[in-house]
Design an enzyme around this catalytic site. Structure first.
Site, mmCIF file in Angstrom:
data_model
loop_
_atom_site.group_PDB
_atom_site.id
_atom_site.type_symbol
_atom_site.label_atom_id
_atom_site.label_comp_id
_atom_site.label_asym_id
_atom_site.label_seq_id
_atom_site.Cartn_x
_atom_site.Cartn_y
_atom_site.Cartn_z
ATOM 1 C CB CYS A 224 62.844 27.279 8.773
ATOM 2 S SG CYS A 224 61.337 28.195 9.091
ATOM 3 C CB CYS B 161 59.584 32.272 2.384
ATOM 4 S SG CYS B 161 58.482 30.933 2.871
ATOM 5 C CG HIS C 45 56.877 27.047 1.055
ATOM 6 N ND1 HIS C 45 57.518 27.023 2.259
ATOM 7 C CD2 HIS C 45 55.937 26.074 1.101
ATOM 8 C CE1 HIS C 45 56.972 26.083 3.018
ATOM 9 N NE2 HIS C 45 56.013 25.493 2.337
HETATM 10 N N1 DGL Z 1 60.094 27.475 6.281
HETATM 11 C C1 DGL Z 1 59.296 28.657 6.424
HETATM 12 C C2 DGL Z 1 60.148 29.891 6.053
HETATM 13 O O1 DGL Z 1 61.086 29.801 5.283
HETATM 14 C C3 DGL Z 1 58.052 28.465 5.587
HETATM 15 C C4 DGL Z 1 56.876 29.230 5.980
HETATM 16 C C5 DGL Z 1 56.323 29.044 7.380
HETATM 17 O O2 DGL Z 1 56.624 28.108 8.130
HETATM 18 O O3 DGL Z 1 55.497 29.925 7.714
HETATM 19 O O4 DGL Z 1 59.917 30.956 6.547
#
Ligand code: DGL
Length: 271
Positions: free
Chosen positions: A81, A192, A194
């Site tokens: 993450c 990020c 996603h």
């Molecule tokens: N896994 C998070 C990131 O890469 C996804 C977005 C989040 O949790 O806000 O920042």
């Protein structure tokens, strides 16, 4: 630890954690690049999204997730993450004896290598941008680099909801792309978990002269190299296994997760 043909073999699994299902883009790359390794993934879905949270809160959640994986006796932890790595990676590394790596540095290194005009963009959550982690990592590798970091608060939740080809996603992406195009960056880090899922859309919006850096891919490369150097790889040639824990609803994780992992998800345990 055992040995095959004089090489050390470490049969323990690799731990991966994320704020939810987004880190499955990192797991996907690891499963592709390191098919002989076992993986255990923890998705903190009950606390998704990390992006809008205070950095101290993201740090607290990252410690809980890392402790859970240490409890499962993993040989290495991947902070998949970006928000968690940005908020907590050095503190995690200082506190646990298990080796811990995170997504920020590999992406930054790849961007520094790729940029020709030394103008690099970063698309990320608010927490990641606020932490300055990418800005610092990039400038520690090339102090003359111009870095433009843009928070994209709408993107991750929309992508997670599943409709990655919708106009709503495209409009949210346009908002983040516009300031980076104006800044005339030639390289953009998808900071990020996603965002790799909307790579075709981003390619179209940025045009052919901007290089997109996929942090997930860079992370998997670094993990492979690290395991060779540390001598903690599993036996080559075998097919590894992967299993899942989620802090939220396991059924939901399975459904949304399989779309992101692009591989079957068999069982999800509540953690
Ligand atoms: N896994 C998070 C990131 O890469 C996804 C977005 C989040 O949790 O806000 O920042």
């Amino acid at each position: 630890m055992n040995e095959t043909e004089g090489r050390p073999v470490d049969r323990r699994a690799v731990g991966v954690f994320d704020s939810g299902v987004g880190g499955l883009t990192v797991l996907h790359e690891c499963l592709v690049q390191l098919p002989h390794e076992d993986f255990v993934y923890f998705g903190d879905t009950a606390n998704f999204p990390y992006g809008p949270k205070q950095l101290s809160e993201v740090r607290r959640l990252a410690f809980r997730a890392a402790s859970a994986l240490v409890g499962l006796a993993v040989k290495l932890i991947i902070v998949a993450c970006n928000s968690a790595a940005a908020a907590a990676l050095p503190q995690l590394q200082a506190s646990f004896s298990t080796p811990i790596v995170g997504v920020v540095t590999p992406g930054a290194r790849a961007a520094v290598q790729a940029t020709s005009g030394r103008r690099v963009g970063v698309m990320a959550t608010e927490a990641t941008v606020r932490s300055n982690a990418y800005q610092n990592a990039l400038q520690s590798l090339d102090a003359g680099l111009e870095v433009f970091a843009v928070p994209c608060p709408r993107l991750a939740p929309l992508i997670q909801n599943g409709d990655v080809f919708s106009e709503e996603v495209e409009n949210a992406a346009r908002e983040c792309v516009a300031p980076l195009k104006e800044a005339k960056v030639d390289t953009v880090i998808l900071g990020c978990t996603h965002y790799p899922l909307i790579t075709p859309m981003l390619r179209r919006l940025f045009g052919p002269h901007v290089t997109l850096i996929n942090s997930a891919e860079e992370m998997a490369k670094e993990v492979g190299e690290l395991m060779i150097r540390k001598g903690i790889g599993n036996e080559e040639g075998r097919e590894g296994d992967y299993r899942f824990y989620a802090s939220g609803d396991p059924g939901e994780f399975k459904e949304v997760g399989a779309r992101i992992l692009q591989l079957p998800i068999r069982e999800v345990s509540r953690a």
